[in-house]
Scaffold this active site. Structure first.
Site, mmCIF file in Angstrom:
data_model
loop_
_atom_site.group_PDB
_atom_site.id
_atom_site.type_symbol
_atom_site.label_atom_id
_atom_site.label_comp_id
_atom_site.label_asym_id
_atom_site.label_seq_id
_atom_site.Cartn_x
_atom_site.Cartn_y
_atom_site.Cartn_z
ATOM 1 C CE LYS A 197 38.013 -9.797 33.012
ATOM 2 N NZ LYS A 197 39.149 -10.694 32.948
ATOM 3 C CG ASP B 63 28.944 -13.327 34.488
ATOM 4 O OD1 ASP B 63 28.985 -12.288 35.151
ATOM 5 O OD2 ASP B 63 29.174 -14.469 34.944
ATOM 6 C CG MET C 136 38.761 -18.992 31.428
ATOM 7 S SD MET C 136 38.557 -18.445 33.123
ATOM 8 C CE MET C 136 38.322 -19.999 33.987
HETATM 9 N N1 SAH Z 1 30.913 -21.419 34.210
HETATM 10 C C1 SAH Z 1 31.321 -21.556 32.831
HETATM 11 C C2 SAH Z 1 32.784 -21.309 32.650
HETATM 12 C C3 SAH Z 1 33.203 -19.896 32.930
HETATM 13 S S1 SAH Z 1 34.898 -19.618 32.647
HETATM 14 C C4 SAH Z 1 30.931 -22.972 32.357
HETATM 15 O O1 SAH Z 1 30.533 -23.821 33.141
HETATM 16 O O2 SAH Z 1 30.994 -23.183 31.144
HETATM 17 C C5 SAH Z 1 34.891 -18.963 31.035
HETATM 18 C C6 SAH Z 1 35.463 -19.956 30.064
HETATM 19 O O3 SAH Z 1 34.495 -20.936 29.739
HETATM 20 C C7 SAH Z 1 35.828 -19.368 28.737
HETATM 21 O O4 SAH Z 1 37.083 -18.731 28.773
HETATM 22 C C8 SAH Z 1 35.877 -20.603 27.875
HETATM 23 O O5 SAH Z 1 37.038 -21.346 28.114
HETATM 24 C C9 SAH Z 1 34.708 -21.388 28.433
HETATM 25 N N2 SAH Z 1 33.468 -21.182 27.657
HETATM 26 C C10 SAH Z 1 32.331 -20.627 28.065
HETATM 27 N N3 SAH Z 1 31.385 -20.671 27.103
HETATM 28 C C11 SAH Z 1 31.954 -21.262 26.049
HETATM 29 C C12 SAH Z 1 31.507 -21.615 24.759
HETATM 30 N N4 SAH Z 1 30.270 -21.357 24.338
HETATM 31 N N5 SAH Z 1 32.374 -22.243 23.924
HETATM 32 C C13 SAH Z 1 33.612 -22.533 24.321
HETATM 33 N N6 SAH Z 1 34.086 -22.236 25.536
HETATM 34 C C14 SAH Z 1 33.274 -21.596 26.386
#
Ligand code: SAH
Length: 466
Positions: free
Chosen positions: A274, A252, A386
């Site tokens: 995306k 991803d 998100m």
């Molecule tokens: N499966 C992922 C989440 C995917 S949804 C998890 O467990 O973290 C995608 C969202 O995750 C982003 O829009 C943001 O809100 C958050 N996210 C993912 N990586 C991040 C990071 N390094 N710092 C802050 N937010 C993050």
């Protein structure tokens, strides 16, 4: 090559250790694993060695060393803290052509003990010729991380099947072909998952196919792997292992390049995230491609940011794999909220402020109608994924449903990555803070009394903005 590597069978063979302190104890432990008949000569012994003597795990001779103690021994270890005594021991051993190791003294050693990665029948021994033991130990740790624990079970299974394979497959080439195919199969994963019976069945099917000169229908395997929040060192050992084993990796947008660099070099890397201005690959298509790739016999990794089951659509992918009869496993990852909290020093459930943490999506489509009344309760931490685009709505709904307007909030962008930024303030200013500091995705919004701690225990990246 100063030291010739061999693996020696010491079962029930007499081995002498001179000395019974801390250093000797470490050597004795190794010799015990090898099943040696251990004799210890020392004027006094530490409690551990005395305990072993009482349990008859070794024979303890409380006396000073004399040259004839080495007689009839296969190996001698000089492990006293007196180098003159150690040299006497070595001289006595050498006089009778007995191998002697003087601890931490390769100059006075006929053999040295390597750093060992121990997986049952599989042993990896590392030597630096006695010159750099700390380096050897570090290499040991690195190799240890790379070798699955289940390798020991694989080796055992191969041992059990040896005779049977020999009977069924007459030529050396046909046997080697069988073993190679067995190792290419999902046998390691099955044994790691405790699926002993399936592993035996798989071996039998392969043997039948090889005997009949049939091609085995090669069924692949899919691992849903959490890549964590960005910092490659936050990958789990298992995630790293899966990346090393993969033939194909579907990844991803949130997966860092530094993480992909840890994967097998000649794997196929397929981007399914995306891109700005473009739609991401539809979920159904990703699932279909995972299934197709596995059916072609590949070991597939589906690599997702954070944890695959936290807003990662991992559940749907699992269902698709299950329906297609593909074998799979799931490797959890560190989810963004956990990383954002850790890397800003904000304890999500600090007992003075909160009894629970709720992971919630701010993305309307994903979350549908949120239960605002329950989210607005105090003494709980919200970790909103998100949520940037909906932040004005989130702020309004929470306050309307009773959360105090001055509830502390923290917004953490790029948690755990070198470019991490954090912004602190109050709920009533949430949307404005995001706008003012131009917070970009990916970011986590934390809401709750615990956010009061933001900045108090700062240890990573830029200082918080307000
Ligand atoms: N499966 C992922 C989440 C995917 S949804 C998890 O467990 O973290 C995608 C969202 O995750 C982003 O829009 C943001 O809100 C958050 N996210 C993912 N990586 C991040 C990071 N390094 N710092 C802050 N937010 C993050």
């Amino acid at each position: 090559m100063k030291f010739f590597p061999i693996f020696a069978d010491l079962q029930h063979k007499k081995v002498l250790v001179v000395g019974a302190g801390k250093v000797a104890t470490r050597k004795i432990e190794m010799l015990q694993k090898a099943g040696a008949d251990i004799h210890v000569v020392a004027a006094k012994a530490c409690a551990t060695v005395q305990g072993w003597a009482q349990q008859q795990q070794l024979t303890l001779h409380l006396k000073n060393f004399s040259a004839d103690d080495v007689t009839q021994c296969w190996l001698v270890v000089a492990a006293t803290d007196d180098s003159a005594v150690n040299q006497q021991v070595q001289a006595a051993a050498v006089a009778q052509c007995i191998w002697c190791n003087s601890v931490d003294d390769p100059q006075h050693s006929e053999f040295i003990m390597p750093a060992v990665v121990d997986r049952g029948d599989i042993q990896v021994a590392i030597s630096s010729g006695g010159n750099a033991p700390v380096l050897a130990r570090r290499l040991r740790a690195q190799i240890d991380n790379l070798l699955p624990q289940a390798i020991a079970d694989v080796a055992q299974l191969m041992g059990r099947w040896r005779d049977k394979v020999k009977q069924s497959l007459p030529t050396f080439d046909s046997r080697r072909n069988f073993w190679e195919r067995l190792l290419d199969s999902e046998i390691t994963q099955q044994l790691a998952g405790g699926q002993q019976q399936q592993a035996e069945q798989l071996a039998q099917q392969l043997l039948d196919d090889c005997s009949a000169n049939r091609e085995t229908l090669k069924l692949g395997h899919v691992s849903l792997v959490g890549a964590g929040p960005g910092d490659a060192e936050l990958l789990t050992l298992k995630a790293q292992l899966r990346l090393q084993q993969a033939d194909v990796i579907f990844y991803d947008a949130l997966v860092d390049k530094s993480i992909l660099e840890r994967a097998r070099r000649d794997a196929d890397f397929i981007y399914v995230g995306k891109t700005k201005g473009f739609h991401s690959v539809p979920q159904e298509e990703i699932q279909a491609r995972l299934v197709a790739s596995a059916l072609a016999g590949n070991r597939v990794v589906r690599l997702k940011g954070g944890d695959p089951f936290v807003f990662g659509r991992g559940g749907e992918e699992l269902q698709a794999l299950d329906e297609a009869g593909i074998s799979f496993d799931v490797v959890p990852g560190i989810t963004a909220a956990a990383a954002a909290a850790a890397y800003t020093g904000v304890a999500l459930t600090h007992r003075d402020y909160a009894q629970s943490t709720v992971f919630v999506t701010g993305h309307g489509q994903e979350g549908g109608d949120l239960d605002w009344a329950s989210l607005a309760k105090s003494q709980q931490t919200l970790a909103i994924y998100m949520g940037l685009h909906q932040s004005a709505d989130i702020q309004r709904q929470l306050i309307q449903h009773g959360r105090a307007p001055n509830t502390p909030v923290a917004i953490i962008e790029n948690a755990s990555r070198p470019q991490q930024r954090s912004v602190g303030g109050e709920l009533k200013d949430l949307a404005q803070l995001i706008q003012r500091h131009e917070v970009k995705s990916p970011a986590i919004i934390l809401v709750g009394e615990v956010c009061e701690q933001l900045g108090d225990y700062h240890w990573f990246g830029a200082k918080p903005l307000y």
